[in-house]
Design a protein around this motif. Structure first.
Motif, PDB file in Angstrom:
ATOM      1  N   ASP A  51      -3.006   5.290  -1.650  1.00 18.53           N
ATOM      2  CA  ASP A  51      -3.980   4.200  -1.692  1.00 18.53           C
ATOM      3  C   ASP A  51      -4.873   4.155  -0.457  1.00 18.53           C
ATOM      4  OD1 ASP A  51      -2.846   3.320  -4.096  1.00 18.53           O
ATOM      5  OD2 ASP A  51      -1.401   2.045  -3.058  1.00 18.53           O
ATOM      6  N   LEU A 106       0.834  -1.208   0.000  1.00 18.49           N
ATOM      7  CA  LEU A 106       0.000   0.000   0.000  1.00 18.49           C
ATOM      8  C   LEU A 106       0.866   1.255   0.000  1.00 18.49           C
ATOM      9  CD1 LEU A 106      -2.761  -0.877   2.632  1.00 18.49           C
ATOM     10  CD2 LEU A 106      -3.106  -0.593   0.168  1.00 18.49           C
ATOM     11  N   ASP A 112      -3.977  -2.270  -5.423  1.00 17.81           N
ATOM     12  CA  ASP A 112      -3.580  -2.290  -6.834  1.00 17.81           C
ATOM     13  C   ASP A 112      -3.606  -3.711  -7.374  1.00 17.81           C
ATOM     14  OD1 ASP A 112      -2.804  -1.283  -9.250  1.00 17.81           O
ATOM     15  OD2 ASP A 112      -1.024  -0.253  -8.501  1.00 17.81           O
TER      16      ASP A 112
END
Length: 318
Positions: free
Chosen positions: A160, A156, A171
């Motif tokens: 994010d 992360l 992702d």
């Protein structure tokens, strides 16, 4: 892409990887397998091994690996040999592949709410450096409260994690990127973490959310070892062996807790399971089912629900 392979088989490995991806496969994990095999071919070049012998030697080069992991690597090599037979004029001798299990038989260790609270309390004793206590408290809570994968949490970035809207962006990993909403109680915890995070290390949008001593990343090995020690201190895991919880079991705990709560609410599980599957980043429900292990609490809830349904049906017939 060809520069990632350097052995005498580099061109063939590159062609094989291109072929697989042209069929629509991401082949990410398999690429790492091929790269390791390529490095083995380079280091063992002086032994002048035949390709079939090299394949078997490489598969047996790490005796401590789990059988299912070796099986996954062997599957990639089998596909490589099949590709070489079809696409080259060389005489390809295929080795006698070992018979290995294709599925893991590891049973997850269920972590109860009390177990997690015990781990969080132990995090407070990680006092060197001072930032570690908040770091591992935040990491444990993210894993337990959102059910994201261990590697996903460590990757992360600050951009994010949207604390105002209470959502994580995970992702692309294992085929699916997704938004993961979380409760306000976790937002409060992450606010406290971020207040110290920005003091400890640079905090640009593209920097990692979880950072360790190097102030850039939190390595998987470092985080895994720290969590393993926390499990040991909590009396959940012995000093040696594979027995006891792993970081990944926090993901199992999330799934079971979510299922238990739906049972208590009387929700229709057939309609809710696709929600859980999408939330956890699975392509289909089959991937989610591996996390839904029966626990005494879950079985008791399910039994009570069945008992109530049976009584209602009997009363309706009378």
């Amino acid at each position: 892409m060809n520069h990632i392979f350097t052995s005498s088989l580099a061109g063939d490995l590159h062609s094989f990887l291109q072929f697989k991806r042209s069929l629509g496969f991401r082949y990410t994990r398999a690429e790492f397998t091929l790269r390791e095999f390529d490095r083995f071919l380079v280091t063992s070049a002086r032994q002048r091994l035949t390709l079939d012998k090299a394949a078997l030697n490489w598969l047996s080069a790490k005796p401590g690996r789990k059988a299912v992991s070796v099986s996954m690597d062997a599957a990639v090599l089998r596909q490589l040999f099949a590709f070489l037979r079809r696409s080259t004029d060389r005489h390809i001798v295929e080795p006698l592949w070992p018979r290995l299990p294709t599925e893991s038989v590891f049973m997850p260790h269920f972590l109860s709410e009390d177990d997690v609270l015990k781990l969080l309390k132990l995090c407070g004793k990680l006092n060197r450096p001072g930032f570690r206590a908040l770091l591992y408290r935040a990491l444990l809570l993210v894993l337990y409260c959102t059910g994201i994968r261990f590697g996903e949490a460590l990757r992360l970035r600050i951009r994010d994690v949207e604390l105002r809207s209470g959502v994580l962006f995970v992702d692309m990993f294992k085929g699916r990127a997704r938004w993961v909403p979380f409760d306000r109680s976790l937002t409060r915890e992450l606010d406290l973490y971020m207040a110290e995070r920005v003091k400890f290390a640079p905090a640009g949008a593209d920097t990692r959310f979880f950072v360790g001593r190097n102030k850039k990343t939190l390595p998987v090995k470092t985080a895994g070892e720290t969590l393993r020690k926390l499990f040991q201190r909590a009396g959940m895991k012995p000093a040696k062996g594979r027995i006891g919880p792993r970081p990944y079991d926090l993901r199992h705990a999330f799934a079971v807790q979510r299922l238990s709560q739906w049972y208590r609410q009387g929700a229709d599980l057939h309609t809710r399971l696709p929600w859980l599957s999408a939330y956890m980043g699975h392509v289909d429900i089959m991937g989610t089912e591996t996390y839904l292990n029966a626990t005494p609490e879950l079985l008791n809830i399910a039994a009570n629900r069945l008992r109530r349904r049976y009584r209602e049906d009997r009363e309706g017939l009378q």
